[in-house]
Design a protein around this motif. Sequence first.
Motif, PDB file in Angstrom:
ATOM      1  N   UNK A   3      -8.618  -7.768 -11.878  1.00  0.00           N
ATOM      2  CA  UNK A   3      -7.934  -9.045 -12.054  1.00  0.00           C
ATOM      3  C   UNK A   3      -8.710  -9.881 -13.058  1.00  0.00           C
ATOM      4  N   UNK A   4      -8.010 -10.375 -14.066  1.00  0.00           N
ATOM      5  CA  UNK A   4      -8.651 -11.168 -15.096  1.00  0.00           C
ATOM      6  C   UNK A   4      -8.589 -12.654 -14.811  1.00  0.00           C
ATOM      7  N   UNK A  29      -4.824  -0.841 -17.126  1.00  0.00           N
ATOM      8  CA  UNK A  29      -4.830   0.423 -16.382  1.00  0.00           C
ATOM      9  C   UNK A  29      -4.731   0.233 -14.868  1.00  0.00           C
ATOM     10  N   UNK A  30      -4.748  -0.998 -14.390  1.00  0.00           N
ATOM     11  CA  UNK A  30      -4.678  -1.271 -12.951  1.00  0.00           C
ATOM     12  C   UNK A  30      -3.284  -0.977 -12.409  1.00  0.00           C
ATOM     13  N   UNK A  35      -4.225  -3.957  -7.854  1.00  0.00           N
ATOM     14  CA  UNK A  35      -4.104  -5.408  -7.994  1.00  0.00           C
ATOM     15  C   UNK A  35      -3.993  -6.058  -6.619  1.00  0.00           C
ATOM     16  N   UNK A  36      -3.164  -5.490  -5.758  1.00  0.00           N
ATOM     17  CA  UNK A  36      -2.983  -6.021  -4.408  1.00  0.00           C
ATOM     18  C   UNK A  36      -4.310  -6.035  -3.659  1.00  0.00           C
ATOM     19  N   UNK A  37      -5.029  -4.933  -3.704  1.00  0.00           N
ATOM     20  CA  UNK A  37      -6.308  -4.818  -3.009  1.00  0.00           C
ATOM     21  C   UNK A  37      -7.311  -5.838  -3.542  1.00  0.00           C
ATOM     22  N   UNK A  38      -7.388  -5.973  -4.858  1.00  0.00           N
ATOM     23  CA  UNK A  38      -8.345  -6.893  -5.479  1.00  0.00           C
ATOM     24  C   UNK A  38      -8.032  -8.354  -5.126  1.00  0.00           C
ATOM     25  N   UNK A  45      -6.056 -13.691   1.191  1.00  0.00           N
ATOM     26  CA  UNK A  45      -4.668 -13.939   1.573  1.00  0.00           C
ATOM     27  C   UNK A  45      -3.926 -12.617   1.478  1.00  0.00           C
ATOM     28  N   UNK A  46      -2.991 -12.386   2.394  1.00  0.00           N
ATOM     29  CA  UNK A  46      -2.231 -11.139   2.390  1.00  0.00           C
ATOM     30  C   UNK A  46      -1.145 -11.171   1.311  1.00  0.00           C
ATOM     31  N   UNK A  47      -1.111 -10.120   0.489  1.00  0.00           N
ATOM     32  CA  UNK A  47      -0.143 -10.019  -0.605  1.00  0.00           C
ATOM     33  C   UNK A  47       1.108  -9.302  -0.104  1.00  0.00           C
TER      34      UNK A  47
END
Length: 82
Positions: A3-4, A29-30, A35-38, A45-47
Amino acid sequence: MTVGYPFVSEKATIILEEQGKLQMIVNVKATKADIKRAIEEMYEFEVKSVNTMLTPDGKKKATITFEQSDAAHEIASRIGVF
């Protein structure tokens, strides 16, 4: 780095305020799962879902929807978007 940084534009702000979704620039490349995990690890917070797209300049933009309705606002204020 998966995540940037937050993607801030007039449209992104409207989406944040009206739909409670946060837009972030992420590694090209993510995967959506990465992304969800990061995001869940960084902000606790849950995505609910992650949608991605490539911008015309070759960056990857993720639109993140959270289980809690106020999560995007809380994260945006933590990282200084508002």
